[in-house]
Motif scaffolding. Structure first.
Motif, PDB file in Angstrom:
ATOM      1  N   SER A  89       7.783   3.085  -2.945  1.00 57.86           N
ATOM      2  CA  SER A  89       8.121   1.952  -2.079  1.00 57.86           C
ATOM      3  C   SER A  89       9.366   2.241  -1.251  1.00 57.86           C
ATOM      4  CB  SER A  89       8.343   0.691  -2.920  1.00 57.86           C
ATOM      5  OG  SER A  89       7.216   0.396  -3.699  1.00 57.86           O
ATOM      6  N   ILE A  90      10.393   2.743  -1.911  1.00 63.71           N
ATOM      7  CA  ILE A  90      11.646   3.023  -1.216  1.00 63.71           C
ATOM      8  C   ILE A  90      11.458   4.173  -0.234  1.00 63.71           C
ATOM      9  CG2 ILE A  90      14.047   3.760  -1.527  1.00 63.71           C
ATOM     10  CD1 ILE A  90      13.953   2.261  -4.257  1.00 63.71           C
ATOM     11  N   GLY A  91      10.643   5.153  -0.611  1.00 60.83           N
ATOM     12  CA  GLY A  91      10.371   6.278   0.282  1.00 60.83           C
ATOM     13  C   GLY A  91       9.678   5.844   1.557  1.00 60.83           C
ATOM     14  N   LEU A  92       8.716   4.925   1.446  1.00 57.83           N
ATOM     15  CA  LEU A  92       8.038   4.430   2.634  1.00 57.83           C
ATOM     16  C   LEU A  92       9.002   3.638   3.513  1.00 57.83           C
ATOM     17  CD1 LEU A  92       5.571   4.002   4.397  1.00 57.83           C
ATOM     18  CD2 LEU A  92       4.916   2.079   2.917  1.00 57.83           C
ATOM     19  N   ALA A  93       9.831   2.818   2.889  1.00 53.57           N
ATOM     20  CA  ALA A  93      10.825   2.054   3.658  1.00 53.57           C
ATOM     21  C   ALA A  93      11.745   2.997   4.422  1.00 53.57           C
ATOM     22  CB  ALA A  93      11.633   1.156   2.727  1.00 53.57           C
ATOM     23  N   LYS A  94      12.133   4.091   3.791  1.00 57.27           N
ATOM     24  CA  LYS A  94      12.993   5.071   4.465  1.00 57.27           C
ATOM     25  C   LYS A  94      12.280   5.703   5.661  1.00 57.27           C
ATOM     26  CE  LYS A  94      16.002   6.501   0.642  1.00 57.27           C
ATOM     27  NZ  LYS A  94      16.437   7.634  -0.179  1.00 57.27           N
ATOM     28  N   ALA A  95      11.022   6.033   5.478  1.00 56.67           N
ATOM     29  CA  ALA A  95      10.266   6.630   6.584  1.00 56.67           C
ATOM     30  C   ALA A  95      10.159   5.653   7.749  1.00 56.67           C
ATOM     31  CB  ALA A  95       8.873   7.033   6.104  1.00 56.67           C
ATOM     32  N   LEU A  96       9.980   4.384   7.453  1.00 60.30           N
ATOM     33  CA  LEU A  96       9.908   3.371   8.499  1.00 60.30           C
ATOM     34  C   LEU A  96      11.272   3.164   9.159  1.00 60.30           C
ATOM     35  CD1 LEU A  96       7.582   0.776   6.731  1.00 60.30           C
ATOM     36  CD2 LEU A  96       6.970   2.362   8.562  1.00 60.30           C
ATOM     37  N   ALA A  97      12.329   3.232   8.361  1.00 54.09           N
ATOM     38  CA  ALA A  97      13.678   3.113   8.926  1.00 54.09           C
ATOM     39  C   ALA A  97      13.988   4.290   9.835  1.00 54.09           C
ATOM     40  CB  ALA A  97      14.710   3.032   7.804  1.00 54.09           C
ATOM     41  N   LEU A  98      13.443   5.456   9.492  1.00 50.57           N
ATOM     42  CA  LEU A  98      13.628   6.638  10.331  1.00 50.57           C
ATOM     43  C   LEU A  98      12.996   6.426  11.710  1.00 50.57           C
ATOM     44  CD1 LEU A  98      14.959   9.436   9.770  1.00 50.57           C
ATOM     45  CD2 LEU A  98      12.677  10.306   9.255  1.00 50.57           C
ATOM     46  N   GLU A  99      11.898   5.661  11.730  1.00 48.51           N
ATOM     47  CA  GLU A  99      11.203   5.370  12.980  1.00 48.51           C
ATOM     48  C   GLU A  99      11.870   4.234  13.764  1.00 48.51           C
ATOM     49  OE1 GLU A  99       8.334   6.748  14.249  1.00 48.51           O
ATOM     50  OE2 GLU A  99       8.070   8.193  12.624  1.00 48.51           O
ATOM     51  N   THR A 100      12.466   3.269  13.055  1.00 46.09           N
ATOM     52  CA  THR A 100      12.909   2.034  13.702  1.00 46.09           C
ATOM     53  C   THR A 100      14.412   1.783  13.674  1.00 46.09           C
ATOM     54  OG1 THR A 100      12.713   0.768  11.641  1.00 46.09           O
ATOM     55  CG2 THR A 100      10.727   0.946  13.021  1.00 46.09           C
ATOM     56  N   GLU A 127       0.819  -1.211   0.000  1.00 42.97           N
ATOM     57  CA  GLU A 127       0.000   0.000   0.000  1.00 42.97           C
ATOM     58  C   GLU A 127       0.857   1.267   0.000  1.00 42.97           C
ATOM     59  OE1 GLU A 127      -3.213  -0.252  -0.439  1.00 42.97           O
ATOM     60  OE2 GLU A 127      -3.091  -2.438  -0.343  1.00 42.97           O
ATOM     61  N   ALA A 128       2.074   1.185  -0.512  1.00 44.68           N
ATOM     62  CA  ALA A 128       2.929   2.371  -0.577  1.00 44.68           C
ATOM     63  C   ALA A 128       2.313   3.413  -1.502  1.00 44.68           C
ATOM     64  CB  ALA A 128       4.324   1.999  -1.061  1.00 44.68           C
ATOM     65  N   ILE A 129       2.426   4.693  -1.125  1.00 43.66           N
ATOM     66  CA  ILE A 129       1.830   5.804  -1.867  1.00 43.66           C
ATOM     67  C   ILE A 129       2.914   6.838  -2.146  1.00 43.66           C
ATOM     68  CG2 ILE A 129       0.056   7.613  -1.822  1.00 43.66           C
ATOM     69  CD1 ILE A 129      -1.361   5.965   0.343  1.00 43.66           C
ATOM     70  N   GLN A 130       2.868   7.460  -3.325  1.00 44.36           N
ATOM     71  CA  GLN A 130       3.883   8.447  -3.659  1.00 44.36           C
ATOM     72  C   GLN A 130       3.842   9.644  -2.715  1.00 44.36           C
ATOM     73  OE1 GLN A 130       3.708  10.412  -7.462  1.00 44.36           O
ATOM     74  NE2 GLN A 130       1.538  10.916  -7.309  1.00 44.36           N
ATOM     75  N   HIS A 131       4.991  10.230  -2.517  1.00 43.91           N
ATOM     76  CA  HIS A 131       5.202  11.379  -1.632  1.00 43.91           C
ATOM     77  C   HIS A 131       5.069  11.032  -0.148  1.00 43.91           C
ATOM     78  CE1 HIS A 131       5.394  13.737  -5.224  1.00 43.91           C
ATOM     79  NE2 HIS A 131       4.117  13.589  -5.508  1.00 43.91           N
ATOM     80  N   VAL A 132       4.861   9.753   0.177  1.00 40.53           N
ATOM     81  CA  VAL A 132       4.855   9.235   1.557  1.00 40.53           C
ATOM     82  C   VAL A 132       4.017  10.107   2.503  1.00 40.53           C
ATOM     83  CG1 VAL A 132       6.296   8.231   3.372  1.00 40.53           C
ATOM     84  CG2 VAL A 132       7.237   8.488   1.073  1.00 40.53           C
ATOM     85  N   PRO A 133       2.710  10.069   2.388  1.00 40.84           N
ATOM     86  CA  PRO A 133       1.863  10.808   3.342  1.00 40.84           C
ATOM     87  C   PRO A 133       2.102  10.327   4.776  1.00 40.84           C
ATOM     88  CG  PRO A 133       0.576   9.999   1.481  1.00 40.84           C
ATOM     89  CD  PRO A 133       1.919   9.353   1.391  1.00 40.84           C
ATOM     90  N   GLY A 174      11.722  11.855   2.408  1.00 37.86           N
ATOM     91  CA  GLY A 174      10.696  12.865   2.170  1.00 37.86           C
ATOM     92  C   GLY A 174       9.359  12.382   2.700  1.00 37.86           C
ATOM     93  N   ILE A 175       8.681  13.236   3.449  1.00 41.33           N
ATOM     94  CA  ILE A 175       7.384  12.895   4.038  1.00 41.33           C
ATOM     95  C   ILE A 175       6.431  14.063   3.810  1.00 41.33           C
ATOM     96  CG2 ILE A 175       6.143  12.408   6.187  1.00 41.33           C
ATOM     97  CD1 ILE A 175       8.750  11.138   7.237  1.00 41.33           C
ATOM     98  N   THR A 176       5.213  13.767   3.365  1.00 41.44           N
ATOM     99  CA  THR A 176       4.213  14.806   3.133  1.00 41.44           C
ATOM    100  C   THR A 176       3.226  14.847   4.298  1.00 41.44           C
ATOM    101  OG1 THR A 176       4.389  14.533   0.738  1.00 41.44           O
ATOM    102  CG2 THR A 176       2.433  15.642   1.569  1.00 41.44           C
ATOM    103  N   GLU A 177       3.073  16.043   4.848  1.00 38.15           N
ATOM    104  CA  GLU A 177       2.175  16.220   5.991  1.00 38.15           C
ATOM    105  C   GLU A 177       1.480  17.572   5.875  1.00 38.15           C
ATOM    106  OE1 GLU A 177       2.330  15.617  10.845  1.00 38.15           O
ATOM    107  OE2 GLU A 177       4.195  15.857   9.712  1.00 38.15           O
ATOM    108  N   ASN A 178       0.169  17.568   6.029  1.00 35.99           N
ATOM    109  CA  ASN A 178      -0.622  18.796   5.909  1.00 35.99           C
ATOM    110  C   ASN A 178      -0.373  19.503   4.576  1.00 35.99           C
ATOM    111  OD1 ASN A 178      -1.670  18.458   8.548  1.00 35.99           O
ATOM    112  ND2 ASN A 178       0.160  19.420   9.423  1.00 35.99           N
ATOM    113  N   GLY A 179      -0.248  18.700   3.520  1.00 38.44           N
ATOM    114  CA  GLY A 179      -0.067  19.256   2.190  1.00 38.44           C
ATOM    115  C   GLY A 179       1.317  19.784   1.887  1.00 38.44           C
ATOM    116  N   GLN A 180       2.270  19.626   2.811  1.00 41.57           N
ATOM    117  CA  GLN A 180       3.632  20.119   2.607  1.00 41.57           C
ATOM    118  C   GLN A 180       4.603  18.945   2.619  1.00 41.57           C
ATOM    119  OE1 GLN A 180       4.491  23.533   2.333  1.00 41.57           O
ATOM    120  NE2 GLN A 180       2.323  24.034   2.349  1.00 41.57           N
ATOM    121  N   LYS A 181       5.470  18.881   1.621  1.00 40.17           N
ATOM    122  CA  LYS A 181       6.472  17.818   1.593  1.00 40.17           C
ATOM    123  C   LYS A 181       7.747  18.305   2.258  1.00 40.17           C
ATOM    124  CE  LYS A 181       8.572  14.263  -1.275  1.00 40.17           C
ATOM    125  NZ  LYS A 181       8.610  13.615  -2.596  1.00 40.17           N
TER     126      LYS A 181
END
Length: 359
Positions: free
Chosen positions: A97-108, A64-70, A129-136
């Motif tokens: 996919s790689i962006g989501l893995a990076k975000a998870l690695a940042l957490e773990t 379920e990976a999504i571009q721009h990693v919301p 890169g993580i997108t939050e509140n419409g800002q990347k």
């Protein structure tokens, strides 16, 4: 020669046709015993194949990976990580996919073994890169840089022609901006020029013959160069604009890079003459028409060359210009709000950069 700083970054790369089968051995080298295979819904079949190759080393599949990693997608996938007691990540695919893995690695802080299937290059960088509140938002952390990358040209054969071109242009963008980065250095500049040459020369060959494995190997080689450049030196105006347009207006990542690249180069052309000379040499163009030549390359390969074509609304251009100039990245040419607005207007229309004239 100017003084410079060069820092090498550890990376293990396995490059070759059929090397996907090595994924289990490579994960063992990283100490992974309960990997989560990550992909987009479109790559579910390949994710299943990788899981099969991993056998008992795969604890689960998340497609379920999504571009721009919301930000919300990170929370959802972290539940899976905790529930399955994951200890490593194996993203398969492109930047989503790689962006989501990076975000998870940042957490773990768990290691990543990346298997790219596009030419985006994220797998070679410590950039997240993580997108939050419409800002990347983006940042750098060596924890998120994949420890091992498997490049298997076989995996790019099913890449749609349009994505083949646009992700290749994304790789060229990494190289181009690396040439005029604030911390550019001779070693990375050599890699950047070679990456531009490799990708620009093989994209027409891939479209002509999708089964040309030599051309696909050349494209992945150029991708490796581009990703290494992206991970080694800073980026500039082009990447800032693409982050704004993608994160705020949900434009497709590689299409946005493809559209914006010639205009960002046009904006900087007279402020980075050495970089323009290298790009011109790599693509075989005149030095004062580098931006136009890159525009022509994209157009000749049949992809969108305007923001309008990829879903940008004209009424959003003013706001985009303001956001892009609010916290600018380093850029060889000072950031001027009115000039950036003009750049976006040209990009919206898709008008070819004017040879010999600065934007």
């Amino acid at each position: 020669m100017k003084a410079f700083l060069y820092e090498s970054q550890n990376a293990r790369v396995k490059f070759g046709v059929g090397f996907l089968k090595e994924v289990g051995n490579e994960l063992k080298e990283l100490g992974g015993k309960r990997a989560l295979v990550i992909a987009t819904p479109e790559q579910r079949e390949l994710a299943n194949e990788v899981a099969t190759l991993l056998g008992d080393l795969c604890a689960g599949i998340y497609t379920e990976a999504i571009q721009h990693v919301p930000r919300e997608s990170i929370g959802q996938s972290m539940h899976v990580v905790q529930e399955l007691q994951i200890d490593s990540f194996v993203p398969v695919g492109g930047g989503s996919s790689i962006g989501l893995a990076k975000a998870l690695a940042l957490e773990t802080s768990f290691p990543i073994l990346a298997i790219p299937t596009t030419y985006a290059g994220s797998e070679m960088t410590p950039v997240w890169g993580i997108t939050e509140n419409g800002q990347k938002k983006t940042g750098k952390n060596m924890i998120v840089k994949p420890k091992t990358v498997i490049y298997d040209p076989n995996l790019t054969v099913t890449l749609p022609p349009s994505l083949t071109v646009t992700s290749g242009m994304n790789a060229i963008a990494h190289c181009a901006e690396g040439l005029y980065a604030e911390n550019a250095n001779p070693v990375i500049s050599i890699m950047a020029e070679e990456g531009i040459r490799a990708v620009s020369s093989c994209l027409p060959r891939i479209l002509e013959n999708p089964e040309d494995m030599d051309a696909r190997s050349e494209a992945l080689y150029g991708t490796w160069m581009g990703g290494t450049v992206l991970g080694s030196v800073g980026m500039a105006l082009h990447h800032k604009l693409c982050h704004v347009l993608g994160g705020n207006y949900k434009l497709q990542h590689s299409e946005t890079h493809t559209v914006i690249l010639p205009y960002a180069i046009w904006y900087n052309s007279t402020y980075a003459p050495e970089a323009m000379a290298r790009i011109a040499r790599a693509i075989g163009s005149e030095v004062d028409d580098v931006a136009g030549a890159i525009f022509d390359l994209s157009k000749s390969l049949g992809v969108a060359v305007s923001l309008k074509e990829i879903g940008m609304k004209k009424e959003d251009l003013d706001e985009a210009a303001v956001i892009a100039t609010r916290n600018p990245y380093y850029n060889p040419r000072p950031i001027d709000g009115s000039a950036i607005r003009s750049l976006l207007e040209y990009a919206f229309i898709g008008e070819r950069p004017v040879q010999g004239r600065t934007l």
